[in-house]
Scaffold this active site. Structure first.
Site, PDB file in Angstrom:
ATOM      1  N   SER A 111       0.835  -1.196   0.000  1.00 56.74           N
ATOM      2  CA  SER A 111       0.000   0.000   0.000  1.00 56.74           C
ATOM      3  C   SER A 111       0.880   1.261   0.000  1.00 56.74           C
ATOM      4  O   SER A 111       1.650   1.480  -0.932  1.00 56.74           O
ATOM      5  CB  SER A 111      -0.957  -0.035   1.192  1.00 56.74           C
ATOM      6  OG  SER A 111      -2.007   0.886   1.044  1.00 56.74           O
ATOM      7  N   GLU A 248      -9.566  -6.799  -3.533  1.00 51.66           N
ATOM      8  CA  GLU A 248      -9.057  -5.726  -2.684  1.00 51.66           C
ATOM      9  C   GLU A 248      -9.489  -4.355  -3.165  1.00 51.66           C
ATOM     10  O   GLU A 248     -10.256  -4.212  -4.125  1.00 51.66           O
ATOM     11  CB  GLU A 248      -7.539  -5.822  -2.588  1.00 51.66           C
ATOM     12  CG  GLU A 248      -6.789  -5.460  -3.855  1.00 51.66           C
ATOM     13  CD  GLU A 248      -5.391  -4.949  -3.508  1.00 51.66           C
ATOM     14  OE1 GLU A 248      -5.321  -3.788  -3.076  1.00 51.66           O
ATOM     15  OE2 GLU A 248      -4.415  -5.693  -3.664  1.00 51.66           O
ATOM     16  N   HIS A 275      -6.735  -6.426   0.600  1.00 52.27           N
ATOM     17  CA  HIS A 275      -5.614  -5.489   0.578  1.00 52.27           C
ATOM     18  C   HIS A 275      -4.407  -6.058   1.327  1.00 52.27           C
ATOM     19  O   HIS A 275      -3.267  -5.768   0.991  1.00 52.27           O
ATOM     20  CB  HIS A 275      -6.063  -4.173   1.206  1.00 52.27           C
ATOM     21  CG  HIS A 275      -5.180  -3.010   0.895  1.00 52.27           C
ATOM     22  ND1 HIS A 275      -4.720  -2.733  -0.370  1.00 52.27           N
ATOM     23  CD2 HIS A 275      -4.679  -2.025   1.690  1.00 52.27           C
ATOM     24  CE1 HIS A 275      -3.978  -1.639  -0.340  1.00 52.27           C
ATOM     25  NE2 HIS A 275      -3.922  -1.204   0.899  1.00 52.27           N
TER      26      HIS A 275
END
Length: 309
Positions: A111, A248, A275
């Protein structure tokens, strides 16, 4: 490198918590997301790679403002101005690398950490053997469109409208709103429940998260809303793995574009992964990672786009 925990002192006098696991001559530095998240989903990375027949020394750390590392007083405008920037966190990665004595290493980031990997590979790529971008796109507007589509998949329109109203009024503490966010989290962020990443109490990092992201994963009100990097992807010269969960928040359609733009890259996806797909489906996630590292090590890596089969 010696395994275990080591506290390093940065040139700015703040302290960062680092931890190294595993053994071998291959080194992997792991960056967490958030921003303001923490290292926890990397804790078993060395063990998971060993299950795949690969010995790797894995070093993780909590970035400034996160969990076990120092948490500056970001309410001070001067502190916020100096340390709540992309440039600070990017250069922090390289200072950590230098103080730990890493070079010719692999860098993985999830991320927000994947954003830092992209920027690091462009600015400091001479230190890398390979880059792994986990669940992070290069164009934030495409992420925003994707998370809004995700809402449509699991929430009735009444709840979506309610969420939008709360966001319009900056009413993020509303319990009904937060309950809706949790439904989205369970479906698209932490699909494996109960999540091992939840804490009984907020233990820090929220100031950094709010500055860049906002209240939650499904709305961006902070600095990240203006992040665009596509024109720089061609400057990533090291072998690169792009890994995304099939369920995700980040759009795989964008990942496909990234795979075409990054010269020597491979895109893989993890079934039933959100995610945090390294937690949701570790067997597949770490097979992809081990295959990538192994192929780079023996000189057989070739960029391609593969769904897992």
């Amino acid at each position: 490198m010696k395994t275990g925990t080591k506290i390093i002192t940065l040139d700015n006098s703040y302290h960062l918590w680092t931890n190294t696991q595993g053994e071998g001559d291959i080194h992997l530095l792991a960056l967490h997301g958030g921003p303001g998240g923490n290292h926890e989903y990397w804790e078993d990375t060395a063990e998971q790679l060993k299950k795949q027949g690969l010995n790797v020394q894995v070093t993780m750390y909590d970035q400034l403002g996160s969990l076990y590392s120092d948490q500056p007083d970001y309410s001070d405008p001067e502190v916020a101005k100096k340390y709540l920037t992309y440039e600070y966190f990017l250069d922090e990665v390289d200072e950590v690398r230098e103080k730990l004595g890493l070079d010719n290493f692999y860098l993985i980031g999830q991320s927000w950490g994947g954003l830092l990997v992209q920027e690091y590979a462009v600015k400091y790529g001479q230190h890398l053997k390979g880059a792994i971008i986990s669940s992070m796109v290069d164009e934030i507007d495409e992420y925003v469109a994707s998370v809004n589509r995700r809402r449509q998949e699991v929430l009735p329109q009444t709840e979506i409208d309610f969420m939008h109203e709360c966001e319009k009024n900056n009413d993020y503490d509303n319990k009904r709103y937060q309950d809706d966010v949790q439904i989205l989290n369970i479906n698209f962020v932490d699909r494996k429940q109960p999540s091992k990443l939840y804490h009984l109490k907020d233990i820090g990092g929220s100031a950094v998260y709010h500055a860049f992201q906002g209240d939650n994963e499904f709305v961006i009100t902070g600095k990240l809303k203006d992040w665009h990097f596509r024109d720089q992807l061609k400057n990533i010269k090291v072998p690169t793995l792009l890994t995304f969960g099939e369920n995700e928040t980040m759009p795989i359609s964008t990942a496909k574009i990234m795979q075409k733009e990054i010269p020597n890259s491979r895109l893989v996806t993890t079934p039933d992964g959100g995610h945090h797909h390294m937690v949701d489906n570790p067997a597949v996630y770490y097979k992809h990672l081990a295959d990538f590292i192994r192929e780079v090590e023996n000189g057989t890596f070739k960029g391609e786009y593969n769904y897992y089969e």
